[in-house]
Design a protein around this motif. Structure first.
Motif, PDB file in Angstrom:
ATOM      1  N   ALA A  17     -77.024 -79.813 -56.083  1.00 61.12           N
ATOM      2  CA  ALA A  17     -77.652 -80.779 -55.176  1.00 61.12           C
ATOM      3  C   ALA A  17     -79.029 -80.296 -54.739  1.00 61.12           C
ATOM      4  N   ALA A  18     -79.145 -78.997 -54.477  1.00 60.13           N
ATOM      5  CA  ALA A  18     -80.425 -78.434 -54.038  1.00 60.13           C
ATOM      6  C   ALA A  18     -81.494 -78.602 -55.103  1.00 60.13           C
ATOM      7  N   ALA A  19     -81.114 -78.378 -56.362  1.00 58.42           N
ATOM      8  CA  ALA A  19     -82.074 -78.525 -57.459  1.00 58.42           C
ATOM      9  C   ALA A  19     -82.574 -79.964 -57.561  1.00 58.42           C
ATOM     10  N   LYS A  20     -81.668 -80.910 -57.362  1.00 57.42           N
ATOM     11  CA  LYS A  20     -82.042 -82.323 -57.455  1.00 57.42           C
ATOM     12  C   LYS A  20     -82.922 -82.752 -56.284  1.00 57.42           C
ATOM     13  N   LEU A  21     -82.697 -82.146 -55.121  1.00 58.41           N
ATOM     14  CA  LEU A  21     -83.444 -82.537 -53.923  1.00 58.41           C
ATOM     15  C   LEU A  21     -84.726 -81.724 -53.727  1.00 58.41           C
ATOM     16  N   GLY A  22     -84.852 -80.633 -54.471  1.00 60.39           N
ATOM     17  CA  GLY A  22     -86.028 -79.789 -54.309  1.00 60.39           C
ATOM     18  C   GLY A  22     -85.998 -78.940 -53.062  1.00 60.39           C
ATOM     19  N   VAL A  23     -84.805 -78.454 -52.700  1.00 63.97           N
ATOM     20  CA  VAL A  23     -84.670 -77.575 -51.536  1.00 63.97           C
ATOM     21  C   VAL A  23     -84.087 -76.233 -51.972  1.00 63.97           C
ATOM     22  N   GLN A  48     -83.986 -66.020 -40.404  1.00 67.13           N
ATOM     23  CA  GLN A  48     -84.738 -66.359 -41.610  1.00 67.13           C
ATOM     24  C   GLN A  48     -85.371 -67.748 -41.527  1.00 67.13           C
ATOM     25  N   GLY A  49     -85.021 -68.496 -40.495  1.00 71.42           N
ATOM     26  CA  GLY A  49     -85.673 -69.782 -40.272  1.00 71.42           C
ATOM     27  C   GLY A  49     -85.141 -70.930 -41.108  1.00 71.42           C
ATOM     28  N   VAL A  50     -83.848 -70.953 -41.380  1.00 73.50           N
ATOM     29  CA  VAL A  50     -83.296 -72.051 -42.176  1.00 73.50           C
ATOM     30  C   VAL A  50     -83.368 -73.376 -41.411  1.00 73.50           C
ATOM     31  N   SER A  51     -83.375 -74.464 -42.174  1.00 70.46           N
ATOM     32  CA  SER A  51     -83.392 -75.807 -41.583  1.00 70.46           C
ATOM     33  C   SER A  51     -81.980 -76.328 -41.332  1.00 70.46           C
ATOM     34  N   GLY A  52     -81.020 -75.813 -42.085  1.00 72.89           N
ATOM     35  CA  GLY A  52     -79.647 -76.291 -41.938  1.00 72.89           C
ATOM     36  C   GLY A  52     -78.655 -75.235 -42.371  1.00 72.89           C
ATOM     37  N   ILE A  53     -77.445 -75.339 -41.846  1.00 69.80           N
ATOM     38  CA  ILE A  53     -76.349 -74.424 -42.194  1.00 69.80           C
ATOM     39  C   ILE A  53     -75.137 -75.256 -42.589  1.00 69.80           C
ATOM     40  N   GLY A  54     -74.628 -75.017 -43.807  1.00 66.64           N
ATOM     41  CA  GLY A  54     -73.343 -75.562 -44.229  1.00 66.64           C
ATOM     42  C   GLY A  54     -72.324 -74.449 -44.186  1.00 66.64           C
ATOM     43  N   ILE A  55     -71.187 -74.670 -43.530  1.00 59.61           N
ATOM     44  CA  ILE A  55     -70.276 -73.556 -43.264  1.00 59.61           C
ATOM     45  C   ILE A  55     -68.830 -74.031 -43.151  1.00 59.61           C
ATOM     46  N   GLY A  56     -67.925 -73.208 -43.681  1.00 63.29           N
ATOM     47  CA  GLY A  56     -66.501 -73.329 -43.382  1.00 63.29           C
ATOM     48  C   GLY A  56     -66.223 -72.366 -42.242  1.00 63.29           C
ATOM     49  N   ARG A 237     -76.667 -82.300 -49.319  1.00 63.14           N
ATOM     50  CA  ARG A 237     -77.266 -83.637 -49.198  1.00 63.14           C
ATOM     51  C   ARG A 237     -77.297 -84.099 -47.737  1.00 63.14           C
ATOM     52  N   ARG A 238     -76.198 -83.895 -47.020  1.00 61.19           N
ATOM     53  CA  ARG A 238     -76.149 -84.360 -45.629  1.00 61.19           C
ATOM     54  C   ARG A 238     -77.075 -83.539 -44.737  1.00 61.19           C
ATOM     55  N   LEU A 239     -77.183 -82.246 -44.994  1.00 62.82           N
ATOM     56  CA  LEU A 239     -78.133 -81.426 -44.236  1.00 62.82           C
ATOM     57  C   LEU A 239     -79.561 -81.905 -44.469  1.00 62.82           C
ATOM     58  N   TYR A 240     -79.868 -82.192 -45.723  1.00 59.32           N
ATOM     59  CA  TYR A 240     -81.218 -82.677 -46.069  1.00 59.32           C
ATOM     60  C   TYR A 240     -81.503 -84.012 -45.380  1.00 59.32           C
ATOM     61  N   TRP A 243     -81.899 -83.490 -41.586  1.00 57.98           N
ATOM     62  CA  TRP A 243     -83.196 -82.852 -41.329  1.00 57.98           C
ATOM     63  C   TRP A 243     -84.333 -83.858 -41.496  1.00 57.98           C
ATOM     64  N   SER A 244     -84.131 -84.839 -42.385  1.00 60.21           N
ATOM     65  CA  SER A 244     -85.153 -85.860 -42.630  1.00 60.21           C
ATOM     66  C   SER A 244     -85.107 -86.996 -41.611  1.00 60.21           C
ATOM     67  N   GLY A 245     -84.188 -86.891 -40.642  1.00 62.20           N
ATOM     68  CA  GLY A 245     -84.112 -87.892 -39.587  1.00 62.20           C
ATOM     69  C   GLY A 245     -83.207 -89.072 -39.880  1.00 62.20           C
ATOM     70  N   LYS A 246     -82.445 -89.006 -40.967  1.00 60.35           N
ATOM     71  CA  LYS A 246     -81.545 -90.100 -41.314  1.00 60.35           C
ATOM     72  C   LYS A 246     -80.207 -89.946 -40.597  1.00 60.35           C
ATOM     73  N   ASN A 247     -79.544 -91.070 -40.338  1.00 59.94           N
ATOM     74  CA  ASN A 247     -78.202 -91.039 -39.788  1.00 59.94           C
ATOM     75  C   ASN A 247     -77.211 -90.670 -40.892  1.00 59.94           C
ATOM     76  N   ILE A 248     -76.310 -89.752 -40.593  1.00 59.58           N
ATOM     77  CA  ILE A 248     -75.294 -89.353 -41.572  1.00 59.58           C
ATOM     78  C   ILE A 248     -73.912 -89.553 -40.961  1.00 59.58           C
TER      79      ILE A 248
END
Length: 269
Positions: A17-23, A48-56, A237-240, A243-248
């Protein structure tokens, strides 16, 4: 979440997903499943200044505190596989574990024709395992000829230690004819039952692993599979999007599906 092969698919989905989104994705995995270690990793990626965290997430005070720090800094947070309440997050992605437990129970009832003796195991009593057990027990509760002889709850992290403990249970209940596992070690135990003990009881377990293939080919293993690759893909995808201001969506149930000898060629290359 934790460094086990089951989550390799999650990593692949996230990177794809990251490769497709360019992140960029930083993959950080606790080696031991220690909440202290997981909290330290959260602290590191905040620095490290990440924009989002995906975590279990592991439900512990230190993990909750670290996630709180991330949220206050405006970092988007998506949980996958494991949900914990009382922590601010943007989305949860994973399995409805009560429903999945019911589905596992329905497979057992069908394959046993409503009559049998069960031994089982689960990794610990976290929320996922509790909900699966509740759903499973509900599904078999209307079948008086299905008896649960033993269901071992363990915090043993090593597969060999769990297998040695399970062998003792098998010795105590030699007349069992169905094995159930609520976590991703079930296929490994099914394989060891034949290799070490020469027995092939009906085995109904969670999660596809490389150990699933041989006992499934031999017809005594049925797997209720989750979608760990989709967790990774959707998390990124949902983090992106957040971060882009969209409702998820606040919650996404990724479902489960049965794998057995008849359809396994679709899932094993």
């Amino acid at each position: 979440c934790i460094d086990i092969p089951f989550f390799n698919d999650t990593k692949e989905g996230a990177l794809d997903a990251a490769a497709k989104l360019g992140v960029d994705v930083l993959w950080r995995v606790p080696k031991s499943g220690s909440p202290t270690e997981q909290a330290q990793l959260i602290e590191e990626v905040i620095e490290q200044g990440v924009s989002g965290i995906g975590i279990g997430p592991i439900d512990s005070p230190e993990v909750r505190e670290a996630l709180g720090k991330a949220s206050k800094k405006g970092i988007k947070i998506v949980f996958f596989d494991t949900d914990i309440s009382g922590v601010k997050k943007d989305c949860f992605i994973g399995t409805n574990n009560y429903t999945a437990g019911e589905m596992l129970g329905e497979i057992v009832v069908k394959k046993l024709n409503g009559k049998g003796r069960i031994i089982g195991t689960l990794s610990n009593k976290n929320k996922n395992m509790q909900e699966r057990m509740e759903g499973f027990m509900n599904a078999i509760s209307d079948w008086p000829d299905i008896e649960v002889l033993s269901f071992e709850v363990t915090d043993q992290p090593k597969a060999e230690d769990r297998w040695n403990s399970l062998k003792k249970t098998i010795q105590n209940y030699p007349d069992f004819n169905c094995f159930v596992c609520m976590d991703a070690m079930g296929s490994y135990f099914a394989r060891r039952m034949k290799e070490d003990l020469g027995i092939t009881p009906l085995c109904v377990v969670f999660d596809k692993t490389e150990d699933s293939k041989k006992p499934m080919e031999e017809g005594y293993l049925y797997v209720l599979a989750q979608r760990p690759r989709l967790w990774g893909e959707l998390a990124v995808r949902r983090l992106y999007e957040a971060w882009s201001g969209k409702n998820i969506p606040a919650h996404e149930d990724t479902g489960t599906y049965e794998i057995n000898k008849t359809n396994m060629s679709i899932f094993f290359k």
